[in-house]
Design a protein around this motif. Structure first.
Motif, PDB file in Angstrom:
ATOM      1  N   PHE A  88       0.824  -1.204   0.000  1.00 51.83           N
ATOM      2  CA  PHE A  88       0.000   0.000   0.000  1.00 51.83           C
ATOM      3  C   PHE A  88       0.859   1.255   0.000  1.00 51.83           C
ATOM      4  CE2 PHE A  88      -1.791   3.499   2.445  1.00 51.83           C
ATOM      5  CZ  PHE A  88      -2.867   3.816   1.647  1.00 51.83           C
ATOM      6  N   LEU A  89       1.854   1.309   0.870  1.00 53.15           N
ATOM      7  CA  LEU A  89       2.703   2.495   0.955  1.00 53.15           C
ATOM      8  C   LEU A  89       3.524   2.702  -0.309  1.00 53.15           C
ATOM      9  CD1 LEU A  89       3.779   2.105   4.672  1.00 53.15           C
ATOM     10  CD2 LEU A  89       2.281   3.878   3.715  1.00 53.15           C
ATOM     11  N   GLY A  90       3.924   1.608  -0.944  1.00 51.30           N
ATOM     12  CA  GLY A  90       4.626   1.735  -2.226  1.00 51.30           C
ATOM     13  C   GLY A  90       3.745   2.377  -3.281  1.00 51.30           C
ATOM     14  N   VAL A  91       2.495   1.930  -3.355  1.00 51.57           N
ATOM     15  CA  VAL A  91       1.545   2.505  -4.313  1.00 51.57           C
ATOM     16  C   VAL A  91       1.256   3.968  -3.960  1.00 51.57           C
ATOM     17  CG1 VAL A  91      -0.847   2.376  -5.132  1.00 51.57           C
ATOM     18  CG2 VAL A  91       0.517   0.291  -4.949  1.00 51.57           C
ATOM     19  N   MET A  92       1.035   4.241  -2.686  1.00 48.99           N
ATOM     20  CA  MET A  92       0.767   5.614  -2.259  1.00 48.99           C
ATOM     21  C   MET A  92       1.941   6.537  -2.598  1.00 48.99           C
ATOM     22  SD  MET A  92      -0.084   7.059   1.553  1.00 48.99           S
ATOM     23  CE  MET A  92       1.415   7.860   2.088  1.00 48.99           C
ATOM     24  N   THR A  93       3.134   6.079  -2.354  1.00 52.30           N
ATOM     25  CA  THR A  93       4.325   6.883  -2.624  1.00 52.30           C
ATOM     26  C   THR A  93       4.497   7.119  -4.119  1.00 52.30           C
ATOM     27  OG1 THR A  93       5.380   6.022  -0.632  1.00 52.30           O
ATOM     28  CG2 THR A  93       6.822   7.024  -2.275  1.00 52.30           C
ATOM     29  N   LYS A  94       4.309   6.070  -4.898  1.00 50.80           N
ATOM     30  CA  LYS A  94       4.485   6.195  -6.349  1.00 50.80           C
ATOM     31  C   LYS A  94       3.458   7.157  -6.949  1.00 50.80           C
ATOM     32  CE  LYS A  94       3.870   4.224 -10.790  1.00 50.80           C
ATOM     33  NZ  LYS A  94       3.732   5.471 -11.513  1.00 50.80           N
ATOM     34  N   TYR A  95       2.183   6.966  -6.596  1.00 49.75           N
ATOM     35  CA  TYR A  95       1.145   7.831  -7.161  1.00 49.75           C
ATOM     36  C   TYR A  95       1.192   9.242  -6.570  1.00 49.75           C
ATOM     37  CZ  TYR A  95      -0.773   4.067  -9.884  1.00 49.75           C
ATOM     38  OH  TYR A  95      -0.927   3.067 -10.804  1.00 49.75           O
ATOM     39  N   GLY A  96       1.621   9.361  -5.329  1.00 45.70           N
ATOM     40  CA  GLY A  96       1.827  10.693  -4.759  1.00 45.70           C
ATOM     41  C   GLY A  96       2.937  11.431  -5.477  1.00 45.70           C
ATOM     42  N   PHE A  97       3.990  10.708  -5.834  1.00 42.31           N
ATOM     43  CA  PHE A  97       5.094  11.297  -6.594  1.00 42.31           C
ATOM     44  C   PHE A  97       4.611  11.712  -7.986  1.00 42.31           C
ATOM     45  CE2 PHE A  97       8.964  10.928  -9.231  1.00 42.31           C
ATOM     46  CZ  PHE A  97       9.764  11.856  -8.570  1.00 42.31           C
ATOM     47  N   TYR A 136       1.120  18.743  -2.517  1.00 41.57           N
ATOM     48  CA  TYR A 136       1.092  17.320  -2.861  1.00 41.57           C
ATOM     49  C   TYR A 136       2.385  16.591  -2.535  1.00 41.57           C
ATOM     50  CZ  TYR A 136      -3.045  18.651  -5.569  1.00 41.57           C
ATOM     51  OH  TYR A 136      -4.269  19.130  -5.950  1.00 41.57           O
ATOM     52  N   VAL A 137       3.495  17.290  -2.469  1.00 38.80           N
ATOM     53  CA  VAL A 137       4.790  16.633  -2.271  1.00 38.80           C
ATOM     54  C   VAL A 137       4.872  15.926  -0.921  1.00 38.80           C
ATOM     55  CG1 VAL A 137       6.061  18.593  -1.285  1.00 38.80           C
ATOM     56  CG2 VAL A 137       7.274  16.912  -2.680  1.00 38.80           C
ATOM     57  N   VAL A 138       4.045  16.326   0.018  1.00 43.31           N
ATOM     58  CA  VAL A 138       4.060  15.687   1.329  1.00 43.31           C
ATOM     59  C   VAL A 138       3.581  14.234   1.237  1.00 43.31           C
ATOM     60  CG1 VAL A 138       1.748  16.411   2.069  1.00 43.31           C
ATOM     61  CG2 VAL A 138       3.554  16.070   3.762  1.00 43.31           C
ATOM     62  N   ILE A 139       2.793  13.893   0.230  1.00 40.41           N
ATOM     63  CA  ILE A 139       2.295  12.515   0.091  1.00 40.41           C
ATOM     64  C   ILE A 139       3.445  11.548  -0.168  1.00 40.41           C
ATOM     65  CG2 ILE A 139       0.765  10.967  -1.194  1.00 40.41           C
ATOM     66  CD1 ILE A 139      -0.996  13.478  -1.747  1.00 40.41           C
ATOM     67  N   PRO A 140       4.277  11.762  -1.194  1.00 42.00           N
ATOM     68  CA  PRO A 140       5.388  10.816  -1.379  1.00 42.00           C
ATOM     69  C   PRO A 140       6.446  10.907  -0.271  1.00 42.00           C
ATOM     70  CG  PRO A 140       5.527  12.579  -2.998  1.00 42.00           C
ATOM     71  CD  PRO A 140       4.215  12.731  -2.290  1.00 42.00           C
ATOM     72  N   ILE A 141       6.617  12.074   0.318  1.00 41.22           N
ATOM     73  CA  ILE A 141       7.597  12.180   1.406  1.00 41.22           C
ATOM     74  C   ILE A 141       7.157  11.325   2.591  1.00 41.22           C
ATOM     75  CG2 ILE A 141       8.535  13.731   3.173  1.00 41.22           C
ATOM     76  CD1 ILE A 141       8.583  15.936   1.006  1.00 41.22           C
ATOM     77  N   SER A 142       5.922  11.515   3.034  1.00 48.51           N
ATOM     78  CA  SER A 142       5.450  10.733   4.184  1.00 48.51           C
ATOM     79  C   SER A 142       5.314   9.255   3.829  1.00 48.51           C
ATOM     80  CB  SER A 142       4.128  11.280   4.708  1.00 48.51           C
ATOM     81  OG  SER A 142       3.116  11.160   3.736  1.00 48.51           O
ATOM     82  N   GLY A 143       4.869   8.979   2.614  1.00 49.83           N
ATOM     83  CA  GLY A 143       4.781   7.584   2.178  1.00 49.83           C
ATOM     84  C   GLY A 143       6.141   6.912   2.165  1.00 49.83           C
ATOM     85  N   GLY A 144       7.146   7.630   1.700  1.00 55.02           N
ATOM     86  CA  GLY A 144       8.510   7.086   1.688  1.00 55.02           C
ATOM     87  C   GLY A 144       9.033   6.819   3.081  1.00 55.02           C
ATOM     88  N   VAL A 145       8.765   7.734   3.995  1.00 58.60           N
ATOM     89  CA  VAL A 145       9.202   7.547   5.386  1.00 58.60           C
ATOM     90  C   VAL A 145       8.515   6.323   5.984  1.00 58.60           C
ATOM     91  CG1 VAL A 145       9.079   8.541   7.712  1.00 58.60           C
ATOM     92  CG2 VAL A 145       9.812   9.958   5.786  1.00 58.60           C
ATOM     93  N   MET A 146       7.201   6.219   5.796  1.00 55.14           N
ATOM     94  CA  MET A 146       6.469   5.067   6.333  1.00 55.14           C
ATOM     95  C   MET A 146       6.924   3.771   5.674  1.00 55.14           C
ATOM     96  SD  MET A 146       2.599   6.461   7.053  1.00 55.14           S
ATOM     97  CE  MET A 146       2.325   7.437   5.584  1.00 55.14           C
ATOM     98  N   LEU A 147       7.247   3.848   4.389  1.00 47.05           N
ATOM     99  CA  LEU A 147       7.734   2.676   3.668  1.00 47.05           C
ATOM    100  C   LEU A 147       9.063   2.195   4.242  1.00 47.05           C
ATOM    101  CD1 LEU A 147       7.090   0.816   1.268  1.00 47.05           C
ATOM    102  CD2 LEU A 147       8.239   2.446  -0.210  1.00 47.05           C
ATOM    103  N   ILE A 148       9.970   3.111   4.507  1.00 47.29           N
ATOM    104  CA  ILE A 148      11.275   2.750   5.082  1.00 47.29           C
ATOM    105  C   ILE A 148      11.094   2.069   6.437  1.00 47.29           C
ATOM    106  CG2 ILE A 148      13.369   3.734   6.110  1.00 47.29           C
ATOM    107  CD1 ILE A 148      13.249   5.835   3.780  1.00 47.29           C
ATOM    108  N   TYR A 149      10.243   2.649   7.285  1.00 49.25           N
ATOM    109  CA  TYR A 149      10.024   2.041   8.603  1.00 49.25           C
ATOM    110  C   TYR A 149       9.300   0.701   8.495  1.00 49.25           C
ATOM    111  CZ  TYR A 149      11.924   5.953  11.162  1.00 49.25           C
ATOM    112  OH  TYR A 149      12.787   6.889  11.679  1.00 49.25           O
ATOM    113  N   SER A 150       8.417   0.550   7.521  1.00 49.59           N
ATOM    114  CA  SER A 150       7.729  -0.729   7.335  1.00 49.59           C
ATOM    115  C   SER A 150       8.686  -1.807   6.856  1.00 49.59           C
ATOM    116  CB  SER A 150       6.584  -0.571   6.330  1.00 49.59           C
ATOM    117  OG  SER A 150       5.595   0.273   6.844  1.00 49.59           O
TER     118      SER A 150
END
Length: 162
Positions: free
Chosen positions: A99-108, A129-143
């Motif tokens: 989910f976070l990968g998809v969110m980050t990609k589409y947010g980007f 909008y840039v906050v979407i891939p930034i936060s998604g990337g952070v959550m992705l790294i921690y996941s």
């Protein structure tokens, strides 16, 4: 080194939403006072509120994700035996990563496609909008780090489903 970087990122992830909330409160207070006493109207108010709110919500979500302080329903993992509990946590982690990968990609993609400017302040909407891939990337790294810990058998510092 990684622990220090993690602590710094945690401080930043907490500071941004706190700052956004304080600014939202200040802008709202000034706007209410100005409208109550008919001092001024701030046509740019909605644009600033929208941006601050987006940053507060998404960075706040990343901060909660990092700390594992987000809302969780834990009755099923708590009811399972240890091996099934670990399996469920692995499946949940993989689903979260997807989910976070998809969110980050589409947010980007959304950020890159956003060419519009806000009507009053002429700010690029991509700033919101840039906050979407930034936060998604952070959550992705921690996941991913949590999944690695789960697969290697290490326990996280704040294991939710004991």
């Amino acid at each position: 080194m990684i622990g220090q970087l993690d602590r710094i990122s945690g401080q930043i992830l907490r500071a941004i939403p706190i700052t956004c909330l304080a600014l939202l409160f200040a802008f709202l207070f000034v706007n209410v006072v100005a409208r109550t006493f008919q001092l001024a109207g701030f046509s740019w108010f909605d644009e600033i509120v929208r941006g601050l709110f987006a940053w507060m919500v998404f960075v706040g979500a990343a901060a909660l994700w990092r700390e594992k302080d987000h809302f969780q329903v834990d009755w099923l993992p708590a009811a399972l035996p240890p091996l099934a509990n670990r399996g469920l946590r692995i499946v949940t982690s993989v689903l979260a990563i997807c989910f976070l990968g998809v969110m980050t990609k589409y947010g980007f993609d959304l950020t890159l496609k956003a060419k519009a400017l806000t009507p009053i302040l002429k700010l690029p909407t991509s700033l919101f909008y840039v906050v979407i891939p930034i936060s998604g990337g952070v959550m992705l790294i921690y996941s991913i780090a949590d999944l690695i810990r789960l697969l290697s058998g290490f326990k996280s510092s704040k294991e939710t489903y004991k």
